[in-house]
Structures are given as C-alpha cells and as structure tokens.
Design an enzyme around this catalytic site. Structure first.
Site, short mmCIF file in Angstrom:
data_model
loop_
_atom_site.label_atom_id
_atom_site.label_comp_id
_atom_site.label_asym_id
_atom_site.label_seq_id
_atom_site.Cartn_x
_atom_site.Cartn_y
_atom_site.Cartn_z
N TYR A 101 3.85 -1.15 9.89
CA TYR A 101 4.11 -0.72 11.27
C TYR A 101 3.94 -1.86 12.26
CZ TYR A 101 4.01 4.16 9.68
OH TYR A 101 4.28 5.34 9.05
N LYS A 132 0.39 1.11 -4.16
CA LYS A 132 1.60 1.07 -4.99
C LYS A 132 1.60 -0.29 -5.67
CE LYS A 132 5.61 2.92 -6.20
NZ LYS A 132 5.70 4.07 -7.11
N ASP A 175 2.86 7.76 -4.99
CA ASP A 175 3.75 8.87 -5.38
C ASP A 175 2.97 9.93 -6.15
OD1 ASP A 175 3.49 6.75 -7.15
OD2 ASP A 175 5.51 6.89 -7.98
N ASP A 212 -0.29 7.73 6.90
CA ASP A 212 0.45 8.52 7.88
C ASP A 212 1.05 9.75 7.19
OD1 ASP A 212 1.88 9.37 10.04
OD2 ASP A 212 3.19 7.62 10.18
N ASP A 231 -0.74 13.94 6.90
CA ASP A 231 0.00 15.12 7.38
C ASP A 231 0.16 16.13 6.24
OD1 ASP A 231 0.28 14.20 9.94
OD2 ASP A 231 2.42 14.64 10.05
#
Ligand code: NAD
Length: 354
Positions: free
Chosen positions: A138, A189, A221, A245, A249
């Site tokens: 980001y 990852k 994943d 992020d 959620d």
C-alpha cells in the site's frame, strides 16, 4: 489519562456519547480521566474546511489515547479527494504513526445465531488479528501507472518490508499472545514472495525471545480457508498490511454483527486510536438505533493496551457480556424473545451493569 474524543459523522456522535457515559462513571469513581472533544471527518470539513483540522490533530497528538466514532457521509462523495472525510482518518493514522492494527473477533455465545456459519463452528470464537498498518504494497515505491514503449499501459505496486518494520509488528503480536493463549500464527506467502520469506525469517528469529509462545506459519490462501473452516484454531494471527486488510474483514464477519467489533491502532509507545470497525452508517444516523457496543468495547481496549489497566478493561467487557446475557439488543442483533433497546438505552444498560 488524557483522552481526545472525536465523534465524527453519522452515528459517530450517538455511539461515542454512550462510551462517554462509561468514562463519566469511571471519573465519578475517582479515575483521573480528562477528556476533550474535537471535530473530524465531514464535521471538521463543515467547520474548518478540513477533515482533520489542525486543532484536532494537535489535541490527538497531545492526548494519551484517541476515541473515534466514525467518519463519512454520502453527501461528501462529490468533494475533491483531499477534503473527503475518510482522508482525515488516513491522515490521523499516518500522522500519529499508528503501525499496529488490532482487530479482535469475539463471538458472544448468545449471538452465535447472528453468524452465517454454523454455531458449533463459531461459538466461543476469540481471535485477535494483528495487522501491520503503515507499510507493504500500500505504501511501497515505485508505484503508478505508466505507458510502455509499445504504447501499452502498465500498473506497478511494490511489496516492501524491512526487518525493523517486521520485528516491531511481530513484537506487538507476541506481547499480546503472552496475555492470551500464547499462540501466534504468522500469515505469509513465503513460497512465492521474497518479502514474506523475509517476514517468516524475522518471525522465527523473534520467537526466540518468547519461548512460551507457540509460533506457527500459514500461507495466506490457506489462512483464508481455515478462517471459515475452523476459526477457533487461532489465538493471535499476525500479518502484513494487504493480507491483514482482507483477512480481518473476513474474520469480522464470522461474528455476524459489525456493531459489536472494536479495534485499536497503536504506535510504538502503545499510544493508540480506538474506534469501532464499522463506518458512520448514514442510513440510521440520528435515529438513536445504532449499536454502541463496538465503541464501548473499543474503550475497553484503550484501558487494556494504552493504560495497561486490565481490571478496568475486564470490568467494561464484563458489563457488555452482562447486558447481552440479560437479553438487551439493539436492532442489528435483535432476535425473537430478546429486549429491543435504543442506542442510548444500550449505553444506560452498560452503565447500570458497570
Ligand atoms: P457502514 O459500516 O457505515 O454501514 C454498513 C451497514 O452496517 C449499514 O447498513 C449500517 O446501518 C450498518 N451498521 C454499521 N454500524 C452499525 C452499528 N453500530 N449499529 C447498527 N448498524 C450498523 O459502512 P458503509 O455504509 O459502507 O459506509 C458508510 C460511510 O462510512 C461511508 O461514508 C464510508 O466511507 C464510511 N466509513 C467509515 C469508516 C470509519 O470511520 N472508520 C469505516 C468504513 C466506512
């Protein structure tokens, strides 16, 4: 204990007023609390032409902790990006260097039917996601959209973490795990991305300082899948900005109700900004029907993480548990057989339970 109180927009002032009732009770009990209110978001823009007026930022800088309601309203959607309410929020997070975002997902047994998952999968869920908030793809440079020699456009973002950034968020996660069930799952990852290969190496190194904590690793994943399959296997999950992020959620929805979920964003000295995970809910603003519990639980987090006053944090959380057990519900969590209360009614019930 100096607290900057920033109600913001929409339901912000209504839900924050309930948390302020809790603060007033603690003050009356003799706790040395000082509070001061200031404008942020659309309210800041209306009053000072800026979603984060200078006076508000100064107050937040000088305070030990910040309690925020929510910002935003559809009526500001046509404003230039720089003065939109959400911009004030990003600027205060960055300006206060709040790099650690803590999002608990806790399901009260009485609310298990509010989740879209089977009650036996989520009942008793008590998970903390620790998300790095100021680095990663980001913020990494280079970034942008450019035109290649052949005339085709290309978009670029850069995933980037240095060791010290990884270590400081790792420490937050391990320290929290020490106060909970002493399990940290680091999500990366590392099989594909070098940035997160480094992330894993730093976490393994850091774990040597916390021999009591059990460290595990999971690819992102798989973590997305495990959160739905068997979320109760997790205690503390730590991850970078983009993975966090998405996963936070996902985790928040395990509990079914956004009106119950607090959050904290901390700097290196445990100064923090505390706010509900939900937005300003303009659709129900001004009706005194919003659920104030996420805001009240954010206040409990403030006592736990900034003021290191576990007794007061427990006291507030137990009061919330009690009103839920007593059957009080705002509209968003109401079911047949329970007692529907208003936003202010719920605030009063928590104060009574306290
Ligand atoms: P939202 O979270 O405000 O609302 C989503 C839905 O949940 C709505 O139906 C709302 O009524 C309901 N809801 C939210 N909080 C509730 C509560 N405490 N009690 C009962 N019901 C509740 O998200 P949105 O509608 O996508 O966004 C509305 C505004 O909020 C936008 O301007 C957005 O930019 C802003 N926003 C702000 C924040 C923040 O301040 N941290 C976060 C997300 C969205």
């Amino acid at each position: 204990m100096k607290i900057a109180v920033l109600p913001g927009d929409g339901i912000g002032p209504e839900i924050v007023a309930q948390a302020v009732k809790v603060l007033s009770l603690l003050q009356a009990d003799g706790m040395p609390l000082e509070t001061e209110q200031a404008l942020i978001g659309g309210a800041g823009y209306e009053a000072a032409g800026d979603p984060l007026p200078e006076a508000t930022f100064k107050l937040a800088q000088q305070a030990d902790a910040v309690l925020l309601g929510a910002v935003g309203d559809w009526k500001y959607d046509s404003l230039p990006r720089d003065v939109r309410p959400e911009r004030g929020l990003l600027r205060i997070r960055k300006g206060l260097n709040l790099f650690a975002n803590l999002r608990p997902a806790l399901l009260y047994p009485e609310l298990a039917s509010a989740s879209t998952l089977k009650p036996e999968v989520v009942a008793g869920l008590d998970l903390m996601i620790v998300r790095e908030l100021t680095g990663d793809i980001y913020f990494g440079q280079p970034r942008g959209i450019s035109t290649l020699e052949n005339g085709e456009r290309e978009g670029v973002n850069t995933m980037r973490y240095n060791e010290s950034e990884i270590r400081r968020i790792g420490r937050v996660a391990f320290d929290i795990a020490m106060k909970r069930n002493k399990k940290v799952c680091s999500v990366d990852k590392a099989n594909v991305l070098e940035t997160t290969e480094l992330w894993r190496q730093v976490m393994i190194d850091l774990a040597k300082d916390y021999p009591e904590v059990e460290l595990s690793h999971m690819y992102v994943d798989n973590a997305a899948m495990q959160l739905i399959r068997a979320p109760k296997q997790f205690d503390v999950m730590v991850t970078g900005n983009i993975f966090g992020d998405i996963l936070s959620d996902e985790a928040s929805m395990l509990t079914g109700s956004i009106g119950m979920l607090p959050s904290a964003s901390l700097d290196e000295n445990n100064k923090g900004m505390y706010e509900p995970s939900h937005g300003s809910a303009p659709d129900i603003a001004g009706k005194d029907i919003a659920n104030p519990l996420a805001t009240i639980l954010s206040l409990a987090m403030m006592f736990r993480y900034t003021f290191a006053d576990m007794a007061t944090a427990d006291r507030i959380e137990n009061a919330v548990k009690r009103v839920i057990a007593q059957g009080y519900r705002t509209g968003d969590i109401w079911t047949e057989g329970t007692t529907r209360v208003s936003c202010s009614g719920m605030g009063d019930a928590v104060v009574a339970a306290l």
